[in-house]
Design an enzyme around this catalytic site. Sequence first.
Site, PDB file in Angstrom:
ATOM      1  N   ASP A 150     -13.273   6.084 -17.151  1.00 58.46           N
ATOM      2  CA  ASP A 150     -14.702   6.390 -17.616  1.00 58.46           C
ATOM      3  C   ASP A 150     -15.119   7.906 -17.357  1.00 58.46           C
ATOM      4  OD1 ASP A 150     -17.400   4.845 -18.060  1.00 58.46           O
ATOM      5  OD2 ASP A 150     -17.937   6.446 -16.558  1.00 58.46           O
ATOM      6  N   ALA A 178     -19.265   4.526 -20.199  1.00 59.89           N
ATOM      7  CA  ALA A 178     -17.994   4.491 -21.351  1.00 59.89           C
ATOM      8  C   ALA A 178     -17.419   3.018 -21.498  1.00 59.89           C
ATOM      9  CB  ALA A 178     -17.184   5.340 -21.304  1.00 59.89           C
ATOM     10  N   ASP A 179     -16.969   2.728 -20.167  1.00 61.24           N
ATOM     11  CA  ASP A 179     -16.234   1.439 -20.061  1.00 61.24           C
ATOM     12  C   ASP A 179     -17.218   0.103 -20.453  1.00 61.24           C
ATOM     13  OD1 ASP A 179     -13.707   1.888 -19.068  1.00 61.24           O
ATOM     14  OD2 ASP A 179     -14.484   2.061 -17.052  1.00 61.24           O
ATOM     15  N   LEU A 180     -18.478   0.244 -19.990  1.00 62.44           N
ATOM     16  CA  LEU A 180     -19.355  -0.731 -20.354  1.00 62.44           C
ATOM     17  C   LEU A 180     -19.746  -0.929 -21.949  1.00 62.44           C
ATOM     18  CD1 LEU A 180     -21.913  -0.498 -17.193  1.00 62.44           C
ATOM     19  CD2 LEU A 180     -19.998  -2.291 -17.690  1.00 62.44           C
ATOM     20  N   GLY A 183     -16.757  -2.383 -23.413  1.00 68.27           N
ATOM     21  CA  GLY A 183     -16.785  -3.960 -23.627  1.00 68.27           C
ATOM     22  C   GLY A 183     -17.722  -4.486 -24.418  1.00 68.27           C
TER      23      GLY A 183
END
Length: 403
Positions: A150, A178-180, A183
């Site tokens: 991230d 970035a990860d969220l 997803g």
Amino acid sequence: MSTTETTRGPLAGHLVVDLSRALAGPHAGMMLADLGARVIKVESPGAGDDTRGWGPPFVGPEDDLQSTYFMSCNRNKESISLDLKSGDGQAVLRGLLERADVVIENFRPGVMARLGFSTAAMHALNPRLVILSITGFGHDGPESQRSGYDQILQGEAGLMSLTGSGPDDPQRVGVPIADLLSGMNGAVGVLAALVERNSTGRGQVVRTSLLASLIGVHAFQGTRTTIAGEVPRAQGNHHPSIAPYGLFNCRDGSVQISVGSEKLWHSFASAFGLDPAAPGFASNAERVRNRAGVVAAVERVFASYGAAELLDKLNDAGIPAGKVRSLDEVYAWEQVASQGLVVDVQHPLLGKVSLPGPPLRFFAPGDTAETTRTEHDAPPLLDEDGPAIREWLGLASAAAGAK
């Protein structure tokens, strides 16, 4: 969790196999689980998902500590531990894929193929399968093989250059955004592919990346660059295109205001004795160019007010405003509870624990009744559901032979 239980929600009856680890893929899987899908999380033997070891904080018994990080992105899932390089692990995975509607993976490009589960191989097993694949930098292109975490992507995708007190103070966003976002984008792509499958009868591959997800939310900062030729830089807690809009000091703290239209500006100026037509104040464009003067003028009139009194006055004037809450204040806030944004689950080791809740609510036609899922399951222990899943697949004897 019972492996035969039908969970309420729009995706009830759908099976998701979650091969992902860390955050982007697990967050997508949790979103689908919150919507009612049955989500089986496949984890490596021994340690499980990387995030089981991310901490502190850890909670629970000393001999079986639980990571609160893991618990943030794995509610409403079942866990099975599989060695995907072994014949047994591959046999169980094939059984799952044959029955699945969706599979989620976030390995580097090429890893799934080397394990014998290329997209072509998975679709040969199950032509209706929707495959969600999330990478750091994208599945092709010159940098597709780079590992994507991230904070690395927050820097590479320009987000850190926009965040901080000034252009020489790049800062990461306080959550792994970035990860969220990856997803969330992945879950949206899966839902679209499931809708299309209703007419075609076939699944497809959905791909997104941390890089794509951050560039996808550059919004007006992106078009400042691509169209206006400007290079935006961090400028603290004030909006680059609207003024006054940001965090302002008052007598005993600070408040945030958003004066997003000329109508609001005139209301604000009237409430606080400012001349709305003064030079440098008469239009939003002037106020943006004169931001330092606007901030100074606003904080000058705010200096005689305490924060609570000031928020009341702003509310009376119809000005959007708020305070900056700490997370303990957020989770104690009645408004948060009213929206179902804290959910209680029963954990096998920890007992009753509270988790941040899902962001969507559902209502019957005519808004006659809320149909949102309200019963949730705790994030699973490693391999908690393995024996039951193997029995459901008719592979219990394979598990025994592997021991």
